[in-house]
Design an enzyme around this catalytic site. Structure first.
Site, PDB file in Angstrom:
ATOM      1  N   CYS A  54       0.919  -1.190  -0.159  1.00 63.31           N
ATOM      2  CA  CYS A  54      -0.080  -0.096  -0.095  1.00 63.31           C
ATOM      3  C   CYS A  54       0.776   1.258  -0.032  1.00 63.31           C
ATOM      4  O   CYS A  54       1.994   1.227   0.630  1.00 63.31           O
ATOM      5  CB  CYS A  54      -0.833  -0.119   1.259  1.00 63.31           C
ATOM      6  N   CYS A  58       0.452   4.921   6.926  1.00 62.53           N
ATOM      7  CA  CYS A  58      -0.219   4.786   8.179  1.00 62.53           C
ATOM      8  C   CYS A  58       0.656   3.799   9.176  1.00 62.53           C
ATOM      9  O   CYS A  58       1.230   2.875   8.838  1.00 62.53           O
ATOM     10  CB  CYS A  58      -1.443   4.072   7.940  1.00 62.53           C
ATOM     11  N   CYS A  61       0.609   0.266  10.412  1.00 63.32           N
ATOM     12  CA  CYS A  61       0.087  -0.727   9.441  1.00 63.32           C
ATOM     13  C   CYS A  61       1.244  -1.526   8.627  1.00 63.32           C
ATOM     14  O   CYS A  61       2.073  -1.149   8.040  1.00 63.32           O
ATOM     15  CB  CYS A  61      -0.745  -0.141   8.315  1.00 63.32           C
ATOM     16  N   CYS A  98     -16.270  -9.601   5.940  1.00 58.15           N
ATOM     17  CA  CYS A  98     -15.395  -8.415   5.569  1.00 58.15           C
ATOM     18  C   CYS A  98     -14.396  -8.617   4.899  1.00 58.15           C
ATOM     19  O   CYS A  98     -13.339  -9.309   5.341  1.00 58.15           O
ATOM     20  CB  CYS A  98     -15.236  -7.720   6.911  1.00 58.15           C
ATOM     21  N   CYS A 130     -19.466  -6.930   3.647  1.00 58.13           N
ATOM     22  CA  CYS A 130     -18.790  -5.586   4.186  1.00 58.13           C
ATOM     23  C   CYS A 130     -17.330  -5.430   3.230  1.00 58.13           C
ATOM     24  O   CYS A 130     -16.782  -6.850   3.069  1.00 58.13           O
ATOM     25  CB  CYS A 130     -18.539  -5.715   5.591  1.00 58.13           C
ATOM     26  N   CYS A 190     -19.345   1.528   8.940  1.00 53.69           N
ATOM     27  CA  CYS A 190     -18.892   0.892  10.019  1.00 53.69           C
ATOM     28  C   CYS A 190     -17.445   1.658  10.238  1.00 53.69           C
ATOM     29  O   CYS A 190     -16.583   1.638   9.331  1.00 53.69           O
ATOM     30  CB  CYS A 190     -18.251  -0.580   9.581  1.00 53.69           C
ATOM     31  N   ARG A 262     -17.871  -3.082  18.165  1.00 49.66           N
ATOM     32  CA  ARG A 262     -16.873  -4.432  17.897  1.00 49.66           C
ATOM     33  C   ARG A 262     -15.499  -4.490  18.694  1.00 49.66           C
ATOM     34  O   ARG A 262     -14.710  -3.637  18.412  1.00 49.66           O
ATOM     35  CB  ARG A 262     -16.523  -4.647  16.374  1.00 49.66           C
TER      36      ARG A 262
END
Ligand code: SAM
Ligand code: DTB
Ligand code: SF4
Length: 335
Positions: A54, A58, A61, A98, A130, A190, A262
């Protein structure tokens, strides 16, 4: 007093977050009982359909290309592989499936066409579908809705003030814009965040403030504890104490009574008793399966045993209303 509010202040939220722990848990449990069936827990299964490489930075991550984390880059999975994984998740008791992609944003290309096809196929399994694919424009959100997407996960992660300490390649407003596109397309939002990013308690209150003052409370609010991954800038951070997680869950439950809260990343480090405190404090959803996206999660059998010990039971798909009947879902009354 009206429980469903969109005009909270940071001071009010801080007052809740700082209550003595047992009293806070009992307050949250009261709210939980008013709006949910006690012991019912939604089970979501996660699958990384496109992994690593990616372009974003972040700080938490393992999938950011710029950090050396050992995550192997994998192109978008084939439709039949994903459908097979969804079927096995359903057989394991999951009502929501998801799919995560390590993308900065969705592009209008053949990969997106395939995601739309996957959404249509998984939808046929009568599971809540999702996706979490990064930023979306209005048109892309509409196409996902047309394909039958039930929910879209897009976390705000932390407070507006702390955001640039963690991520510099996009802004908080970018995140909020995507959430608005998702909401307008009629997809269930979400959105939650992570604790353990070096934020203060004020930042935690600030994150919840953003979520609770959205035009509608998110349908689901994932509360993640940072899973520190070696090679990421936050890889050396300490694990968050379990009571901080309980506080976040309880505060989210009081602020957003109807939402699913969650208990997300970080469960592997928690005992059954600690997770039990989170369920008592209003958590009513988990990610199940021995892997999150790239990091480990409790084994299936360990979760089955925990459900038995704590007297929990899986929530059925679409118990809050089918997407075709979204108004009913939004208007559902406390039970
Ligand atoms: N790329 C998309 C995006 O960022 O929106 C979707 C996938 S991304 C991995 C989904 C979420 O996982 C992030 O928003 C973050 O909240 C969470 N996450 C990622 N790494 C994590 C970690 N090490 N610990 C806890 N949560 C994490
Ligand atoms: C969310 O809030 N947590 C999940 C899901 N949404 C996509 C992701 C957790 C990722 C943890 C790190 C990993 O496994 O790569
Ligand atoms: Fe990319 Fe999402 Fe990871 Fe950020 S959280 S680096 S956008 S995969």
């Amino acid at each position: 007093m009206n429980d469903i509010r969109h005009n909270w202040t940071k001071e009010e939220i801080t007052e809740i977050y700082e209550r003595p722990l047992i009293g806070l848990i009992l307050d949250a449990a009261d709210m939980h009982r008013r709006y949910h069936k006690v012991g019912e827990v939604q089970i979501s299964s996660l699958l990384s359909v496109k992994t690593g490489g990616c372009s974003e930075d972040c700080g938490y991550c393992p999938q950011a290309a710029r950090y050396q984390t050992g995550v192997k880059v994998q192109a978008l999975m084939k439709t039949d592989e994903v459908v097979a994984a969804a079927k096995s998740a359903k057989a394991g008791g999951a009502s929501r499936f998801c799919m995560g992609a390590a993308w900065r944003e969705v592009r209008d290309n053949t990969d997106f066409d395939r995601v739309l096809e996957i959404v249509k196929e998984v939808n046929k399994l009568e599971m809540e579908v999702c996706c979490t694919l990064g930023m979306l424009n209005e048109y892309q959100a509409e196409r996902l809705a047309e394909a039958g997407l039930y929910a879209y996960n897009h976390n705000i992660d932390t407070s507006e003030e702390h955001y640039h300490e963690v991520i510099t390649t996009r802004t908080y407003d970018d995140r909020l814009n995507t959430l608005e596109h998702v909401r307008k397309a009629g997809i269930s939002v979400c959105s939650g965040g992570i604790i353990g990013l070096g934020e203060t308690d004020e930042d935690r209150a600030g994150m919840l403030l953003t979520l609770v003052n959205l035009p509608e409370h998110p349908g689901s609010v994932p509360i993640n504890a940072l899973v520190p991954v070696a090679g990421t800038p936050l890889g050396e951070n300490n694990r968050v104490p379990f009571d901080d997680l309980v506080r976040m869950v309880a505060t989210a439950r009081i602020l957003m009574p109807r939402s699913a809260v969650r208990l997300s990343a970080g469960r592997l480090e928690l005992s059954v008793a600690e997770q039990g405190m989170c369920f008592l404090a209003g958590a009513n959803s988990i990610f199940a399966g021995d892997k999150l996206l790239t990091t480990a999660n409790p084994e299936f059998n360990a979760d089955v045993a925990m459900f038995r010990t704590l007297g929990l039971r899986p929530k059925a798909a679409f118990a809050d209303g089918h997407p075709k009947n979204r108004e009913k879902a939004i208007a559902h009354e406390p039970c």
